[in-house]
Design an enzyme around this catalytic site. Structure first.
Site, PDB file in Angstrom:
ATOM      1  N   GLY A  90       2.980   3.683  10.756  1.00 21.63           N
ATOM      2  CA  GLY A  90       3.085   3.363   9.357  1.00 21.63           C
ATOM      3  C   GLY A  90       2.067   2.182   9.150  1.00 21.63           C
ATOM      4  O   GLY A  90       1.144   1.756   9.769  1.00 21.63           O
ATOM      5  N   TYR A  94       7.504  -5.965   4.984  1.00 21.69           N
ATOM      6  CA  TYR A  94       8.336  -6.973   4.978  1.00 21.69           C
ATOM      7  C   TYR A  94       9.553  -6.916   5.787  1.00 21.69           C
ATOM      8  O   TYR A  94      10.233  -6.182   5.599  1.00 21.69           O
ATOM      9  CB  TYR A  94       8.430  -7.522   3.593  1.00 21.69           C
ATOM     10  CG  TYR A  94       9.457  -8.747   3.442  1.00 21.69           C
ATOM     11  CD1 TYR A  94       9.050  -9.929   3.788  1.00 21.69           C
ATOM     12  CD2 TYR A  94      10.633  -8.693   2.931  1.00 21.69           C
ATOM     13  CE1 TYR A  94       9.780 -11.210   3.859  1.00 21.69           C
ATOM     14  CE2 TYR A  94      11.542  -9.801   2.623  1.00 21.69           C
ATOM     15  CZ  TYR A  94      11.204 -10.932   3.116  1.00 21.69           C
ATOM     16  OH  TYR A  94      11.903 -11.951   3.119  1.00 21.69           O
ATOM     17  N   ALA A 175      14.386  -0.891   8.664  1.00 24.46           N
ATOM     18  CA  ALA A 175      14.748  -2.033   7.907  1.00 24.46           C
ATOM     19  C   ALA A 175      15.464  -1.743   6.625  1.00 24.46           C
ATOM     20  O   ALA A 175      14.829  -1.400   5.786  1.00 24.46           O
ATOM     21  CB  ALA A 175      13.610  -2.766   7.712  1.00 24.46           C
ATOM     22  N   CYS A 191       4.315  -0.175   2.441  1.00 24.46           N
ATOM     23  CA  CYS A 191       3.860   0.993   3.379  1.00 24.46           C
ATOM     24  C   CYS A 191       2.440   1.682   2.880  1.00 24.46           C
ATOM     25  O   CYS A 191       2.405   2.832   3.112  1.00 24.46           O
ATOM     26  CB  CYS A 191       5.095   2.114   3.195  1.00 24.46           C
ATOM     27  SG  CYS A 191       6.675   1.504   3.514  1.00 24.46           S
TER      28      CYS A 191
END
Length: 233
Positions: A90, A94, A175, A191
């Site tokens: 990826g 954050y 996440a 991303c």
């Protein structure tokens, strides 16, 4: 096949310290697998699941583009954020307070040997969890993670995913934005995908969300999808 999972909640912990812990657990499991292949057939490899909430940090995957970080070193410091280039797949993402980060460190040979299936089941655990809150989410073709309103001008990502695997042992993970400050995403191209927004459960629901409750729901669905026998300390 060992389908027990060692569960540990690290609380609020520095990203680098957690990365080092993941690496230590992965390396230990890989070493056990080598020993088993060398003839010690009594070895049973463990599975781990780490919960953590990180202080403000941006991480760039091995295929990521530095141009997707929109801050210089001084600006990062001013925002109290750190930055790491890391070894997951990826691009940039954050992590910070109000975001639930799950790191399954599994020997997939205890479950199935299919990375694509692994990612899809991680996504499914999040999709099923969000559905319990009345949030309809889905996958977006070619874009790992969990999204809302895919195929519309209002598409937005609520859960990012990126993993690494070595000899079928996983690290890194997902996440989920629960009560996250979405302003920190303005400092990156999340991303590496332009023109799509990021959201959080509390924004979608219009209220703060109990993070422990979300953890419990994710673990429930993870247990079912991966056919985990039990979580152990």
């Amino acid at each position: 096949m060992n389908k027990l999972v060692k569960l540990k909640d690290l609380g609020n912990k520095d990203f680098k310290e957690t990365w080092d812990l993941q690496t230590k657990l992965l390396d230990a499991t890989v070493a056990m697998k080598r020993a088993r292949r060398a003839g010690d057939t009594d070895i049973v490899t463990p599975n781990h699941f780490l919960w953590v909430e990180h202080p403000h940090v941006y991480t760039l995957g091995k295929s990521g583009d530095m141009q997707n970080l929109l801050l210089n070193e001084a600006q990062l410091e001013a925002k109290g954020a750190s930055f790491y280039k890391i070894n997951r797949g990826g691009d940039i993402t954050y992590h910070g307070p109000g975001q639930l980060v799950g790191y399954p460190i599994l020997d997939l040979e205890n479950f199935f040997t299919d990375i694509h299936k692994y990612l899809r089941l991680l996504e499914e655990a999040i999709i099923l969890t969000l559905a319990e809150y009345g949030i309809e989410s889905e996958r977006s073709d070619g874009e790992t993670g969990v999204w809302l309103d895919v195929g519309t001008p209002f598409a937005r990502k609520i859960c990012a995913m990126g993993i690494r695997a070595s000899r079928w042992v996983t690290m890194h993970g997902f996440a989920l934005n629960v009560n996250a400050d979405l302003g920190y995403f303005d400092n990156i191209i999340p991303c590496g995908i332009r023109g799509k927004a990021v959201t959080s459960m509390h924004v979608e629901l219009g209220r703060p969300v109990d993070e422990q409750e979300v953890k419990d729901k994710i673990l429930k669905h993870f247990k079912t999808l991966f056919e985990v026998e039990a979580y152990i300390d």
